[in-house]
Design a protein around this motif. Structure first.
Motif, PDB file in Angstrom:
ATOM      1  N   UNK A 287       0.821  -1.199   0.000  1.00  0.00           N
ATOM      2  CA  UNK A 287       0.000   0.000   0.000  1.00  0.00           C
ATOM      3  C   UNK A 287       0.862   1.258   0.000  1.00  0.00           C
ATOM      4  N   UNK A 288       1.873   1.271   0.860  1.00  0.00           N
ATOM      5  CA  UNK A 288       2.739   2.446   0.962  1.00  0.00           C
ATOM      6  C   UNK A 288       3.470   2.707  -0.349  1.00  0.00           C
ATOM      7  N   UNK A 289       4.014   1.643  -0.953  1.00  0.00           N
ATOM      8  CA  UNK A 289       4.765   1.794  -2.189  1.00  0.00           C
ATOM      9  C   UNK A 289       3.888   2.330  -3.310  1.00  0.00           C
ATOM     10  N   UNK A 290       2.688   1.754  -3.462  1.00  0.00           N
ATOM     11  CA  UNK A 290       1.816   2.171  -4.545  1.00  0.00           C
ATOM     12  C   UNK A 290       1.363   3.611  -4.370  1.00  0.00           C
ATOM     13  N   UNK A 291       1.019   4.002  -3.152  1.00  0.00           N
ATOM     14  CA  UNK A 291       0.638   5.386  -2.908  1.00  0.00           C
ATOM     15  C   UNK A 291       1.791   6.339  -3.210  1.00  0.00           C
ATOM     16  N   UNK A 292       3.010   5.937  -2.853  1.00  0.00           N
ATOM     17  CA  UNK A 292       4.184   6.762  -3.147  1.00  0.00           C
ATOM     18  C   UNK A 292       4.357   6.948  -4.644  1.00  0.00           C
ATOM     19  N   UNK A 293       4.215   5.860  -5.388  1.00  0.00           N
ATOM     20  CA  UNK A 293       4.379   5.923  -6.841  1.00  0.00           C
ATOM     21  C   UNK A 293       3.330   6.837  -7.468  1.00  0.00           C
TER      22      UNK A 293
END
Length: 368
Positions: A268-274
């Motif tokens: 979740x964190x990675x996708x939101x960052x991207x």
């Protein structure tokens, strides 16, 4: 009707003409799950050889009017099953070089050709790995190469150009990178994500945020501080022609966080960052991933990719208060961990050397 032999290249060409095949795999179920043959117009069926009876074949297993492909007939039980299918009127062939041929088979698709650039995508169908090469002003860049480097060398030769740059968007933990092999036969510069450079003794240039020049094109580098066994990841925005996302965004799922027990949280964190990093780009910007998770993602023209708009739409459908939630979709959206990730990472960072046959054995233990 006799049992014939077919090559994988012939299979691929016939599939592009609309023919369908049933692939009958007689290996044990756990081996089949770890390394299955898959492709558009293929229906893979696993029936372990010990489940077969010499005088009984269940016709319901196989679609009618398809060619049945055996990956190997080295076992007498498989031969008996093949003979029985021939008696029942099926067209039966065995794949030349069997599992080895499938392991090494790479399909090349042209994504884009214009006055500035030619971009191609390479699919390693056995593992779902995607890599890329593009040429601009007679300079070739290769992105996320697999360990079979012949397709990249052939591409450069056809384009009368030289491989000047090799990029790994991150340290791969699921397959052996072809970067070291390419560096061994070219004078290319090797670029890799910034937080990973300190882990390797390879002649690698630190890949930082900013703009790089490739031939006549500019590319923007976006570095991500992701977590897991391979900290750090990079995205490469190639002018207006697309974004190479490595394993950070994969068609059909999000990236591989490699964090036992907290994969969902970091996905979740990675996708939101991207999505925040890419918010300035239009919905029709093309996304070129490093993997695909399902054969149905292969388009009719052989390409695998999506648009940023589709990624955003999928995120919105899963959003809760604008924060992605994958709790209900763990298998669909978070890749499984790889049992040999630590050792593969050490190989890809030059800490240990590995012979080709060991690389094959190591990769085959990976479950996709």
């Amino acid at each position: 009707m006799a049992i014939t032999t077919i090559t994988l290249r012939d299979m691929a060409e016939r599939m592009t003409r609309g023919e369908t095949f049933s692939v009958l795999d007689v290996r044990s179920r756990n081996v089949y799950q770890n390394w299955m043959i898959k492709g558009r117009s293929l229906a893979a069926v696993d029936v372990p050889y010990y489940d077969f009876q010499a005088d009984e074949v269940n016709d319901q297993l196989l679609p009618a009017r398809t060619c049945v492909i055996f990956l190997t007939l080295h076992d007498s039980a498989a031969q008996n099953v093949a003979d029985r299918l021939v008696e029942k009127g099926y067209e039966v062939s065995t794949l030349l070089d069997g599992y080895t041929a499938w392991d090494e088979f790479v399909v090349e698709s042209t994504l884009l050709v214009n006055a500035q650039v030619k971009l191609v995508q390479f699919h390693r169908l056995a593992t779902g790995c995607l890599s890329y090469a593009f040429v601009s002003a007679h300079q070739v860049a290769v992105i996320d190469p697999i360990r079979f480097i012949e397709p990249y060398l052939a591409f450069a030769e056809r384009e009368n150009s030289k491989i000047e740059t090799v990029i790994d968007t991150h340290v791969h933990t699921d397959h052996i990178s072809g970067a070291q092999a390419l560096l061994g036969v070219t004078r290319a510069a090797y670029l890799m994500a910034h937080r990973e450079v300190h882990q390797t003794a390879l002649p690698v240039t630190r890949l930082k945020r900013g703009t790089l020049r490739f031939g006549a094109l500019d590319a923007r580098v976006i570095t991500l501080d992701t977590e897991g066994n391979a900290p750090g990841h990079s995205l490469l925005v190639l002018d207006r022609f697309g974004i190479f996302t490595g394993d950070a965004l994969v068609v059909g799922e999000v990236g591989i966080p490699d964090l036992p027990g907290v994969a969902q949280e970091w996905a979740e964190k990675t996708t939101n960052t991207i999505l925040r990093e890419l918010q300035a780009y239009p919905d029709d910007m093309l996304i070129w991933p490093g993997h695909f998770s399902d054969v149905q993602e292969v388009s009719k023209n052989g390409m695998i990719g999506t648009t940023l708009g589709q990624i955003r739409s999928g995120a919105r459908r899963l959003s809760v208060s604008n924060v992605l939630s994958f709790a209900d979709h763990p298998r669909d959206f978070v890749s499984q961990l790889h049992p040999n990730s630590d050792e593969i990472m050490r190989i890809n960072t030059g800490q240990i050397a590995l012979e080709a046959h060991d690389a094959k054995a190591l990769e085959r233990e990976i479950r996709l």
